[in-house]
Design a protein around this motif. Sequence first.
Motif, PDB file in Angstrom:
ATOM      1  N   THR A  16       7.622  16.429 -10.941  1.00  0.00           N
ATOM      2  CA  THR A  16       7.792  17.013 -12.281  1.00  0.00           C
ATOM      3  C   THR A  16       9.208  17.545 -12.410  1.00  0.00           C
ATOM      4  N   ASP A  17       9.598  17.891 -13.671  1.00  0.00           N
ATOM      5  CA  ASP A  17      10.944  18.434 -13.909  1.00  0.00           C
ATOM      6  C   ASP A  17      11.124  19.763 -13.191  1.00  0.00           C
ATOM      7  N   GLU A  18      10.075  20.578 -13.234  1.00  0.00           N
ATOM      8  CA  GLU A  18      10.162  21.891 -12.565  1.00  0.00           C
ATOM      9  C   GLU A  18      10.336  21.706 -11.057  1.00  0.00           C
ATOM     10  N   SER A  19       9.578  20.764 -10.479  1.00  0.00           N
ATOM     11  CA  SER A  19       9.675  20.533  -9.036  1.00  0.00           C
ATOM     12  C   SER A  19      11.055  20.023  -8.659  1.00  0.00           C
ATOM     13  N   GLN A  20      11.613  19.113  -9.481  1.00  0.00           N
ATOM     14  CA  GLN A  20      12.951  18.597  -9.186  1.00  0.00           C
ATOM     15  C   GLN A  20      13.993  19.708  -9.264  1.00  0.00           C
ATOM     16  N   THR A  21      13.826  20.613 -10.293  1.00  0.00           N
ATOM     17  CA  THR A  21      14.769  21.729 -10.432  1.00  0.00           C
ATOM     18  C   THR A  21      14.707  22.646  -9.203  1.00  0.00           C
ATOM     19  N   ILE A  22      13.479  22.979  -8.785  1.00  0.00           N
ATOM     20  CA  ILE A  22      13.322  23.862  -7.603  1.00  0.00           C
ATOM     21  C   ILE A  22      13.898  23.192  -6.361  1.00  0.00           C
ATOM     22  N   LEU A  23      13.619  21.901  -6.185  1.00  0.00           N
ATOM     23  CA  LEU A  23      14.127  21.198  -5.008  1.00  0.00           C
ATOM     24  C   LEU A  23      15.638  21.105  -5.020  1.00  0.00           C
ATOM     25  N   LYS A  24      16.216  20.945  -6.258  1.00  0.00           N
ATOM     26  CA  LYS A  24      17.678  20.859  -6.387  1.00  0.00           C
ATOM     27  C   LYS A  24      18.329  22.178  -6.000  1.00  0.00           C
ATOM     28  N   ASN A  25      17.655  23.317  -6.327  1.00  0.00           N
ATOM     29  CA  ASN A  25      18.213  24.642  -6.023  1.00  0.00           C
ATOM     30  C   ASN A  25      17.541  25.250  -4.782  1.00  0.00           C
ATOM     31  N   GLN A  55       0.825  -1.204   0.000  1.00  0.00           N
ATOM     32  CA  GLN A  55       0.000   0.000   0.000  1.00  0.00           C
ATOM     33  C   GLN A  55       0.863   1.259   0.000  1.00  0.00           C
ATOM     34  N   LEU A  56       1.957   1.242   0.777  1.00  0.00           N
ATOM     35  CA  LEU A  56       2.841   2.403   0.813  1.00  0.00           C
ATOM     36  C   LEU A  56       3.528   2.629  -0.525  1.00  0.00           C
ATOM     37  N   GLU A  57       3.947   1.547  -1.193  1.00  0.00           N
ATOM     38  CA  GLU A  57       4.602   1.684  -2.500  1.00  0.00           C
ATOM     39  C   GLU A  57       3.657   2.286  -3.530  1.00  0.00           C
ATOM     40  N   LYS A  58       2.366   1.958  -3.441  1.00  0.00           N
ATOM     41  CA  LYS A  58       1.385   2.528  -4.371  1.00  0.00           C
ATOM     42  C   LYS A  58       1.175   4.015  -4.130  1.00  0.00           C
ATOM     43  N   SER A  59       1.419   4.505  -2.905  1.00  0.00           N
ATOM     44  CA  SER A  59       1.176   5.913  -2.594  1.00  0.00           C
ATOM     45  C   SER A  59       2.319   6.828  -3.013  1.00  0.00           C
ATOM     46  N   ILE A  60       3.427   6.298  -3.566  1.00  0.00           N
ATOM     47  CA  ILE A  60       4.557   7.123  -3.994  1.00  0.00           C
ATOM     48  C   ILE A  60       4.178   7.848  -5.288  1.00  0.00           C
ATOM     49  N   ILE A  61       4.376   9.186  -5.366  1.00  0.00           N
ATOM     50  CA  ILE A  61       4.045  10.030  -6.532  1.00  0.00           C
ATOM     51  C   ILE A  61       5.345  10.619  -7.071  1.00  0.00           C
ATOM     52  N   ALA A  62       5.530  10.639  -8.425  1.00  0.00           N
ATOM     53  CA  ALA A  62       6.762  11.144  -9.058  1.00  0.00           C
ATOM     54  C   ALA A  62       6.742  12.672  -9.121  1.00  0.00           C
TER      55      ALA A  62
END
Length: 865
Positions: free
Chosen positions: A309-318, A300-307
């Motif tokens: 977006t590219d923009e979100s990854q960029t913001i999180l990286k910076n 159930q926990l594995e099903k709740s993982i959400i990917a």
Amino acid sequence: MIIKKIHYKSYGKLKNQDICFDKGLNLIYGENEAGKSTIFNSVLNLLYGISPQSRERHPYVNWDTNDLDFSAWFDAEGDSYWINRRLMSSPKAVLTNLSKNFTENSRNDALKVTSGISESLYASVFHFTSDHLSNLEDETWESIQENLIFNYGMDYLRKTSDIVSELEHEINSIWRKDKRGNPLINQKQAEIREIMKKRIELDARYDEISKLNVQVEELTGKMNRAMLQKREIEREYKEIQALIPIKEKIEKILFLKTQLVNFEWHEVIADNAYDLCMMLKKDVIEFDGEILALENEKSQLEKSIIAFTDESQTILKNADSVQYAKGQLAKLEQLEGQLQIFTTELSKKSDLIQYQFQMMFDLPYQVESEEQLAKLNPLEIKTELYKYLEISRRPVPQFNGKKRAIDYLLIVIGIGMMTIALIFSSLMPLGFLGTALLGFALSRYISNRNISGTAHESEPIKSALIALFDPMPLPEYVWQDASLSFISKLEQLLALLFERTQTEVHIKMIKSEVSTIEAELREVLSFVALDQGNNIKLFVHMISLKLEKVMEKAKAQELIEYEINELNKQIKSLTTKRAAKNDRLSELEMNFLNLGQGNLEQGFKNYHDNNELIKRIKVFEEELTFSDKLVKAYEAYESKPLINTMYLEEISKTVSELTHEIQEISIEKNNLEKDISILKESFQMDELESQLLFLQEEVESLMAKRNRLMVMCEVVKFADEKFRRENQPDILQRVSDYMRRITNGKYQEVLISEQGGKFELQFLMGSEIYSISRAFSKGTIHQLFLAFRLAVIDSLNGGDDKLPLVLDEVFINWDHQRLDTTQNIIEEISKERQVILLTCHAHQLKYFEKAHIIKLEETSLKNVN
């Protein structure tokens, strides 16, 4: 002995309270009902044990807990001790030698340090209140003097003279040389002589009784032999009767052991093996269920993982750049706020400059005038204007030639006189006169001289000042204003111009810094598309909000991954435990397979059956352990086949025959004894012998008692005389010394006068001697009683371990002067013996300033060091 601390767990009204004492003088102060009497009584219980020994009768049993429990720490005999005394159903005590780490339990024993001083003696001499002193006032003077002179405060003892009188009376009642009064020994000896006469008459009739006694002895021997044989047979009967149950149990144990199945494999299996197998099966099933539940939860926990977006990854990286931009944005907003403040201030200063300029020159403000104003020096203008006003106000000069000539003449004369005095030393006074004349002439010349300059010399100054302000006209009031208010206004205007210039500089600096920060923000956020026309502040806010949401999402994802990892660890741990349980289960089931010869269920059945048989065997074996002596007797018995009921019946028959024989012998013997008794009764020889023996024993006892009483009487007389002769003068000397110090020498000495066999106490005052029976004050009598007790304490308890002195409200009848002298005595005593004073009178605190003060409150206790 030094009491260091008492802890009251429950003693009277005191619960969980501590009292700490000093080794010298201690003063306990408190109002009524604060607990002083409780502490006073506890010291006596500490030393001699709890009394009374019943919870129902003891006055200090706590009402809430219905018990009495307190502990104390003290030093005695060179060691440190701790003792706990408590009263539950009965008193108990625990004494621990802290120095030697040794503990002993007792019921209610007194401390060893009190040996030689009884409880009643301690309570009378060492531990007393003002009531003990006041109670003596109710007695006659004769009894008081007797107590003070001979009993030394030990009023629980009887007078020596009474004891001697009673001893002599008792001796006379037993024996007297003159035989007057028919004493007991004379009476008994007369009775003995009468009995001896009767005994001689009856001796001849004993021959017949002797013959009958020989026959009785023969029958007695025969009966004893029969009884001995009977006891031997009965002993054997009891022995076999006791061994029959042992034999039956041993035979049952042997039979049950033959019923055991595959016992060699049963011994290999532990006692709790079956229960352990069942528990392991249950654990394996539970582990399977837990592992399956964890697997489902993980899915159930594995099903709740959400990917992301590219923009979100960029913001999180910076994220660091965004956080930095957010901090710079706050700084930018702060600078913009400062810029707005400085801009408002600049506008206000410009308006104020225009208003000030118009008021000074009565002209509209012109920006071109600022350059001219900036060149002006207010201090220089002020100086020139001041010079103008001074010159313009000078009077027109007038010349006086006659006065000027006289001044010149006086100056010349003075210089001449000074010169002559320098040439001719004998004319030195003439020099002093010339100096005075010269000083007078110079002061006169200075006061009469004309001042240079005229009113026409002020015009150039005025023209120069007008030229400085051109084209701005100067107001006319400037040339008559001695206060120079125009210069003050000019200084204010120039100051406003300078402040406006500084404000403009600040505005430029802030604008430059704002531009720098905006450029830095655009550079920091270059990882996203940003147009130059975009509002940088709004963009930073937006990107910060996106970062917060992305970080919340990342945190949630991180938490899910952490939970999945934890679930994997739990699954792995449970799998390992299940494998271990399953291996252990297989190992145990193998033993049961061997027991059932390949059949597991049969192995379990055989195990249960064997256990039941073993339990029965153990029951019989345990019963045998309670008859260990009988088991050993059975093993040592040589003819084990005789241990049966048939053999018991044969023995019982033999015992019956011997019993009948003994009864016949006993009847015959009793008949002979009756004949002997009839003969003895005819002349009562036994009664005479008994009376004679009893009277002789009484005489011997009375003689021994007489001897003891006579020795005791002589010892008491000798001891009393020796004690009075050797000790009484020392006691009185000590009493006299204490009374002399307490009364500041008024009562110099305490004496004893003997008249007609009676003793009387006397005071020596000056050269006169006064009987103590005269009307002395209550305070003086109490002071005498205290002096006697202190003297007795010095005589009775002068060793290394001195018992503490406890005084409760003893000084209530002392005046200030005698309390001051008594305080000195108590402090001296406290240097060698611990002293505890208890009082509710606050004025006594100032008399005992050197004491360790302990103040009590009604609801609680606290130490004041």
